[in-house]
Design a protein around this motif. Structure first.
Motif, PDB file in Angstrom:
ATOM      1  N   PHE A 113      -9.116 -24.470  44.291  1.00 18.52           N
ATOM      2  CA  PHE A 113      -8.972 -23.082  44.743  1.00 18.52           C
ATOM      3  C   PHE A 113     -10.184 -22.250  44.318  1.00 18.52           C
ATOM      4  O   PHE A 113     -10.724 -21.472  45.119  1.00 18.52           O
ATOM      5  CB  PHE A 113      -7.684 -22.498  44.175  1.00 18.52           C
ATOM      6  CG  PHE A 113      -7.445 -21.069  44.566  1.00 18.52           C
ATOM      7  CD1 PHE A 113      -6.885 -20.746  45.790  1.00 18.52           C
ATOM      8  CD2 PHE A 113      -7.800 -20.035  43.713  1.00 18.52           C
ATOM      9  CE1 PHE A 113      -6.659 -19.432  46.158  1.00 18.52           C
ATOM     10  CE2 PHE A 113      -7.595 -18.715  44.073  1.00 18.52           C
ATOM     11  CZ  PHE A 113      -7.022 -18.411  45.293  1.00 18.52           C
ATOM     12  N   ASP A 114     -10.614 -22.425  43.061  1.00 19.66           N
ATOM     13  CA  ASP A 114     -11.769 -21.671  42.585  1.00 19.66           C
ATOM     14  C   ASP A 114     -13.022 -22.035  43.366  1.00 19.66           C
ATOM     15  O   ASP A 114     -13.867 -21.170  43.656  1.00 19.66           O
ATOM     16  CB  ASP A 114     -11.980 -21.945  41.095  1.00 19.66           C
ATOM     17  CG  ASP A 114     -10.867 -21.365  40.242  1.00 19.66           C
ATOM     18  OD1 ASP A 114     -10.158 -20.465  40.720  1.00 19.66           O
ATOM     19  OD2 ASP A 114     -10.693 -21.835  39.090  1.00 19.66           O
ATOM     20  N   PRO A 125      -9.700 -34.664  39.459  1.00 21.71           N
ATOM     21  CA  PRO A 125      -9.389 -34.486  40.890  1.00 21.71           C
ATOM     22  C   PRO A 125      -7.987 -33.950  41.167  1.00 21.71           C
ATOM     23  O   PRO A 125      -7.746 -33.415  42.247  1.00 21.71           O
ATOM     24  CB  PRO A 125      -9.570 -35.903  41.468  1.00 21.71           C
ATOM     25  CG  PRO A 125      -9.613 -36.817  40.317  1.00 21.71           C
ATOM     26  CD  PRO A 125      -9.938 -36.052  39.097  1.00 21.71           C
ATOM     27  N   SER A 126      -7.093 -34.078  40.240  1.00 20.44           N
ATOM     28  CA  SER A 126      -5.721 -33.609  40.473  1.00 20.44           C
ATOM     29  C   SER A 126      -5.524 -32.148  40.088  1.00 20.44           C
ATOM     30  O   SER A 126      -4.415 -31.625  40.206  1.00 20.44           O
ATOM     31  CB  SER A 126      -4.734 -34.480  39.694  1.00 20.44           C
ATOM     32  OG  SER A 126      -4.997 -34.396  38.293  1.00 20.44           O
ATOM     33  N   SER A 134       4.742 -27.824  43.685  1.00 20.28           N
ATOM     34  CA  SER A 134       4.604 -26.476  43.139  1.00 20.28           C
ATOM     35  C   SER A 134       3.361 -26.426  42.260  1.00 20.28           C
ATOM     36  O   SER A 134       3.343 -27.020  41.174  1.00 20.28           O
ATOM     37  CB  SER A 134       5.841 -26.102  42.324  1.00 20.28           C
ATOM     38  OG  SER A 134       5.662 -24.834  41.745  1.00 20.28           O
ATOM     39  N   HIS A 135       2.301 -25.769  42.717  1.00 21.91           N
ATOM     40  CA  HIS A 135       1.053 -25.653  41.972  1.00 21.91           C
ATOM     41  C   HIS A 135       0.781 -24.224  41.530  1.00 21.91           C
ATOM     42  O   HIS A 135      -0.294 -23.927  41.024  1.00 21.91           O
ATOM     43  CB  HIS A 135      -0.129 -26.145  42.822  1.00 21.91           C
ATOM     44  CG  HIS A 135      -0.023 -27.596  43.185  1.00 21.91           C
ATOM     45  ND1 HIS A 135      -0.103 -28.607  42.266  1.00 21.91           N
ATOM     46  CD2 HIS A 135       0.185 -28.192  44.387  1.00 21.91           C
ATOM     47  CE1 HIS A 135       0.019 -29.784  42.877  1.00 21.91           C
ATOM     48  NE2 HIS A 135       0.210 -29.552  44.173  1.00 21.91           N
ATOM     49  N   GLN A 164      -6.035 -27.409  52.779  1.00 24.22           N
ATOM     50  CA  GLN A 164      -5.451 -28.498  51.986  1.00 24.22           C
ATOM     51  C   GLN A 164      -4.506 -27.947  50.923  1.00 24.22           C
ATOM     52  O   GLN A 164      -3.424 -28.495  50.691  1.00 24.22           O
ATOM     53  CB  GLN A 164      -6.554 -29.313  51.325  1.00 24.22           C
ATOM     54  CG  GLN A 164      -7.377 -30.145  52.283  1.00 24.22           C
ATOM     55  CD  GLN A 164      -8.528 -30.861  51.583  1.00 24.22           C
ATOM     56  OE1 GLN A 164      -8.760 -30.630  50.399  1.00 24.22           O
ATOM     57  NE2 GLN A 164      -9.241 -31.699  52.331  1.00 24.22           N
ATOM     58  N   LEU A 165      -4.917 -26.881  50.247  1.00 22.27           N
ATOM     59  CA  LEU A 165      -4.054 -26.285  49.227  1.00 22.27           C
ATOM     60  C   LEU A 165      -2.775 -25.743  49.839  1.00 22.27           C
ATOM     61  O   LEU A 165      -1.690 -25.834  49.246  1.00 22.27           O
ATOM     62  CB  LEU A 165      -4.809 -25.177  48.490  1.00 22.27           C
ATOM     63  CG  LEU A 165      -5.970 -25.611  47.606  1.00 22.27           C
ATOM     64  CD1 LEU A 165      -6.710 -24.403  47.044  1.00 22.27           C
ATOM     65  CD2 LEU A 165      -5.464 -26.476  46.467  1.00 22.27           C
ATOM     66  N   SER A 166      -2.877 -25.179  51.040  1.00 21.79           N
ATOM     67  CA  SER A 166      -1.691 -24.649  51.707  1.00 21.79           C
ATOM     68  C   SER A 166      -0.727 -25.771  52.048  1.00 21.79           C
ATOM     69  O   SER A 166       0.485 -25.650  51.873  1.00 21.79           O
ATOM     70  CB  SER A 166      -2.098 -23.883  52.959  1.00 21.79           C
ATOM     71  OG  SER A 166      -0.961 -23.408  53.647  1.00 21.79           O
TER      72      SER A 166
END
Length: 1087
Positions: A800-801, A793-794, A849-850, A840-842
């Motif tokens: 993103f994919d 989950p992390s 930093s991902h 959520q990713l944004s």
């Protein structure tokens, strides 16, 4: 009183007295006297024989040569027998010299001289038996037994009881048996030899005892040991100091292998040695005896004496063999090898004496000369093909030469030859362990059972190997039991398994303290011994490895420390403790343990490669490379693991993203390929090197070749329980992906997940999702990514994919020319989920930093929202189209239901009509049968009344002619009555038929009307109305036809008044015709 001979003085009555015991050293004086006095030739022979007995061979030869000179032959031309005797004596002498001579040229020269002397004797008298016997002995000495037999037969033809010829022929037959390879033919030769010896004894019963030796030898070869012993004993009775008989009896006693027999045999040998200290046979057997008693000094002394006095090849071979094994037992392999080689050279073929070949093979095997050792053992196998010890030696050599298949075949043969040889089963089991663990386990179990049945001590190595096989099969309980049995009951085991009263030990307290040895000092202070033999260290280590495998790390660490406490130089224990530290992510502790191991052996390849792996995990690439090189150099390039690790290092260096350049990448890939190839040259079965070579080929774009390599590695790995290579499955799937074979790639990824990772590896799931994505299987891609997200989950990359997959699915669905409302609704749902995921990713990227670009994420969000707006329009249109399709489908469904109802009604109507027709037919048949029965009854009545009329007409004939007219009138009246009755019956039948037709027509019309009403009720039109009307018309026509038949019938009856007119009435035609004929006959009688 000394024996003497008298030489008569020529031309005088005086005689010269010669004392035989005082013969002069110079034979020339005697020769001069013999020549001067022209002494008889028999005196020459007596004096020459006496010189020979005294060992003065040169004088013996000088007298005989002078006696056979041309001058003597000319002077004694009339004396034939003595001249022949002298020549034969010379021939026998040279025959003996040729037999004992070792140099072939001198041997041949003596045989030539002997032949010349015998030929001279034959020229004097060709029929002299002694000459032929001498020639036969010469042929025996030369080995020409067939020619010798013919020579002895010539003498026997002259005299069948010639004892010398019989003994010579017996000797020939015995030697033929010795040289014969076939057992049966050899027995036949021994039997013939025995017959000749018997004939010789019958011809001359008082022959010397030595002549009976042949009887004993033949009896011995024929297996008649008791009679052989009697024959040898008889020789001793006649000659108590006969060496050959003493030695023969001694050998037979020694062969009993009993204490009493060995003592008697050695007594015989000692007596033979006392009688004649230069008997080679007694010396050899005495040396053999002292070898087993460990008196090697006597062995060497006796053997050297035997070699000095003996010239027979086989005897010398035995002597050299005794010397060789004496040195062999003392560990002097070089001298042992030389003497074994000397023994072998004295033998013409291994069948004569095979033991030197076996000893030489052992020494050569010890010295590392494997090929020559194998050659010598194979020669032993030619003589003893089922000797288990030789088979095991040959199998061991094949193992050393790397010929495993041949070794397996030979050890299997050894186990078949001797099913009770535990050592053979152990060797076979150890060979089978790498390739067939199941068969290896069964074989080792067989060895264990054999040892237990025999009550022998079970080797620790055997139990250790069985435990290892149980361990590798996953049967940990059986492995633990086997290891415990191998270790036995020791104090340290009692401590481990809580069998002692030592309760102060707390395993958990010492769990992470790998350096702490206090626990063992405390146990020793309390009097608990922790000593265990060195041969059980490996078993104890394997037991600790088992405990580590079943997650009992506490006890495993205690065992490793116990090994280090008693044997501090045991490097493997340090390495396992380091591995346990690595498993607990304690890298520093692992490095310290490895450094301790390197203090013991700074060139230990296992420790160096393990240290290099730790340095790689610490991202110290340069240091790791140097360590791998040190490991490779420490093993002189023979350590395949370090070389393979260097290849992996170069491959990873080539694909690193931060410093990736075309030239550098190509250099690293080429170096990796070179290292993988080197490993494969050292070990062609190394699957990891082959997998690495396939990876390099795939990186260079050679997908077909790499696919073949991966397939072969996969097949080899699948056939071994010791190798679990998930990487090759993944690599093969990568190749399928690169070639565009997405279905095969998906299948390979799924099989890999199921077989190796229990469907729980997020990385492989990512590979699978990528394959679905490229194959445009968006939904499968999304489901696979969701599974991966659930496992990791992390991992924001997976999220993103997943958003990209949902976006791609939505876009492709909206671009389709035909789409359902459900698809559009699913598209809307996926777009909303994609917007949420990207949002959520944004939000997460602003805090952590991902590696995501916020601008790119916003672009995805805007695009998804745009698609959402477009999807609403598409959704409304799809819903309208779906409603229209639903109405069309409902109309079609109603039509199909109506059609189905009509079809069922038609089927019901046809069924009812068919059933009614069958019922009417049955009724008609029943009525016809009843009418027929009624008609039969009527005919019977007519027949009875006709008989009465015949009687009456006969009576009227007797009264007169007036009666004739009466009969005619009466006959006409009866005929009219019968016709009337017939018409009435037929009319009744036709009335009944009309009633039946009318009833049937009414019933059918009612059924048709009911069917029409049912169709009208269902809203269906009756397209068969006209057919029904036609059917009613047919019924009416049938009725009209029946009425017309009634009108035409009387006219027909008038024209044909006979009963044949009833053929169309009810009943069968044949019965009607029969009845008609009988009625007609009756009517003719009336007329």
């Amino acid at each position: 009183m000394s024996a003497c001979v008298y030489i008569p003085v020529q031309n005088s009555e005086e005689e010269v007295r010669v004392v035989l015991d005082q013969l002069p050293r110079d034979a020339s004086d005697i020769v001069d006297i013999l020549k001067a006095e022209q002494a008889p030739l028999n005196i020459w022979l007596i004096i020459a024989r006496e010189y020979f007995k005294q060992g003065k061979i040169e004088q013996f030869r000088q007298i005989l040569e002078e006696g056979s000179s041309p001058e003597i032959d000319e002077y004694y031309a009339d004396v034939r027998y003595e001249r022949i005797a002298i020549l034969n004596a010379l021939g026998a002498y040279h025959t003996y010299l040729g037999k004992v001579e070792t140099k072939q040229r001198e041997k041949d020269d003596n045989y030539v001289l002997a032949t010349q002397y015998y030929n001279r004797a034959s020229r004097i008298d060709v029929h002299e038996p002694s000459t032929w016997i001498g020639k036969g002995q010469l042929c025996v000495a030369k080995g020409d037994l067939a020619q010798a037999s013919s020579q002895f037969n010539i003498a026997l033809n002259e005299d069948q009881n010639n004892v010398a010829a019989l003994l010579g022929q017996a000797c020939v037959e015995f030697n033929m048996g010795e040289n014969e390879d076939q057992y049966q033919k050899a027995l036949e030769s021994y039997k013939r030899s025995l017959d000749y010896y018997k004939r010789a004894l019958r011809a001359y019963p008082n022959c010397p005892g030595v002549a009976r030796l042949g009887l004993g030898y033949c009896r011995y070869r024929l297996g008649q040991f008791d009679k052989a012993r009697q024959a040898f004993q008889r020789v001793l009775d006649l000659d108590a100091e006969n060496i050959e008989a003493l030695v023969a009896l001694g050998i037979m006693e020694l062969q009993t292998n009993e204490v009493d027999g060995i003592q008697k045999g050695m007594a015989k040998m000692l007596k033979a040695f006392d009688v004649y200290p230069y008997c080679s046979m007694s010396l050899i057997h005495l040396a053999n005896h002292f070898f087993f008693t460990g008196q090697h000094f006597l062995v060497e002394q006796l053997t050297e004496n035997a070699l000095a006095v003996g010239n027979h090849g086989l005897m010398k071979s035995h002597s050299y063999y005794n010397l060789a094994r004496s040195y062999h037992s003392k560990g002097d392999f070089e001298k042992a090898g030389r003497y074994y080689m000397a023994s072998v050279k004295e033998i013409n073929k291994p069948q004569e004496f095979a033991l030197p070949f076996y000893g030489l093979g052992q020494v050569q095997l010890k010295l590392g000369d494997l090929k020559n050792a194998l050659s010598n053992f194979e020669k032993v196998q030619e003589v003893y093909p089922e000797n288990c010890e030789t088979l095991k030696a040959v199998g061991h050599i094949h193992v050393q030469l790397g010929q495993i298949e041949k070794a397996l075949e030979i050890f299997r043969k050894a186990t078949r030859v001797d099913p009770k040889d535990a050592q053979a089963f152990m060797e076979l089991g150890e060979l089978l362990m790498p390739t067939d663990p199941g068969a290896a386990l069964d074989t080792l179990k067989s060895a264990l059972n054999i040892l237990k049945r025999e009550g022998e001590e079970v080797p620790v190595e055997l139990l250790n190997n069985i435990g290892v096989l149980f361990f590798e099969k996953g049967e940990f309980e059986l492995a633990e039991q086997t290891f415990k049995e191998a270790l036995g009951e020791g104090a340290f085991l009692s401590f481990l398994f809580e069998r002692t009263k030592c309760s102060i030990v707390d395993c958990g307290a010492y769990n992470g303290q790998y350096w702490d040895m206090t626990i063992f000092h405390q146990l020793e202070d309390e009097g608990i011994s922790l000593d265990f033999p060195w041969d059980k260290i490996t078993t104890l280590f394997n037991y600790a490895r088992l405990l580590e495998q079943i997650r009992n790390s506490e006890r495993a660490s205690i065992l490793y420390r116990l090994i280090l406490f008693k044997y501090p130089d045991y490097i493997d224990a340090y390495l396992r403790l380091a591995a346990m530290g690595m498993e607990r992510k304690n890298i520093q502790l692992s490095i310290e343990m490895i450094h301790e191991a390197l203090k013991i052996d700074d060139k230990c390849p296992n420790a160096l490669t393990m240290l290099a792996d730790l340095e790689l995990k610490s991202d110290d690439w340069v240091k790791a490379k140097d360590t791998f090189r040190a490991a490779r150099d420490a093993s002189n390039g023979k350590d395949s693991y370090s070389t393979l690790s260097l290849g992996n290092w170069n491959y990873f260096a080539a694909i690193r993203s931060e410093k990736r350049g075309p030239k550098l990448e190509a250099t690293h890939l080429e170096k990796a390929k070179e290292l993988y190839t080197k490993v494969l040259m050292l070990c062609p079965a190394n699957l990891y090197a082959a997998n690495g070579a396939g990876v390099i080929l795939a990186e260079k774009g050679h997908f077909d070749v790499s696919k073949d390599v991966f397939t072969q590695v996969q097949e080899a790995a699948s056939g071994s329980i010791f190798v679990q290579m998930a990487d090759v499955w993944i690599n093969l799937a990568h190749v399928y992906f690169a070639q565009g074979h997405f279905a095969l790639a998906v299948k390979m990824y799924q099989n890999c997940l199921r077989k190796f990772y229990y469907n729980t590896d997020s990385q492989v799931l990512l590979y699978l999702a990528r394959t679905h994505y490229e194959a445009e299987q968006w939904q499968d891609c999304k489901r696979t990514l969701l599974r991966a997200i659930h496992l990791a989950p992390s991992n924001y990359t997976l999220r993103f994919d997943a958003g990209v997959a949902m976006q791609k699915f939505s876009a492709s669905t909206l671009q389709k020319s035909k789409r359902t409302a459900d698809e559009v609704r699913a598209t809307v749902t996926d777009l909303k989920n994609a917007v949420r995921v990207f949002s959520q990713l944004s939000a997460a990227s602003s805090y952590h930093s991902h590696g995501f670009d916020e601008k790119k994420i916003r672009t995805h969000v805007e695009y998804c929202k745009h698609l959402l707006d477009a999807a609403k329009v598409h959704c409304e249109a799809a819903e309208r189209e779906e409603q229209q399709n639903r109405l069309k489908l409902e109309a079609v469904r109603q039509d199909s239901l109506a059609e189905e109802a009509r079809r069922k009604a038609d089927e019901q109507r046809k069924y009812q009509l068919e059933r009614r027709k069958q019922e009417d037919e049955l009724k008609r048949v029943i009525q016809q049968e009843e009418n027929f029965e009624r008609i039969k009854e009527q005919w019977k009545n007519y027949s009875t009344s006709g008989g009465k009329r015949k009687d009456r007409s006969h009576f009227e004939d007797d009264d007169g002619g007036n009666g004739e007219r009466k009969r005619r009138k009466g006959g006409k009246r009866r005929k009219k009555d019968r016709r009337k009755d017939h018409y009435e019956q037929e009319a009744n039948i036709e009335d009944e038929q009309e009633e039946m037709d009318e009833a049937e027509a009414k019933q059918m019309n009612s059924q048709v009307e009911e069917a029409d009403r049912a169709n009208a009720h269902l809203g269906l039109e009756d397209s068969d109305a006209e057919d029904d009307m036609g059917y009613s018309a047919i019924i009416r026509k049938r009725k009209a036809w029946s009425e017309s038949d009634e009108e035409d019938e009387p006219a027909e009856r008038i024209r044909n008044p006979t009963p044949n007119g009833y053929r169309n009435s009810a009943g069968s035609d044949e019965e009607t015709r029969g009845n008609g004929r009988s009625t007609q006959n009756e009517e003719e009688d009336d007329y």
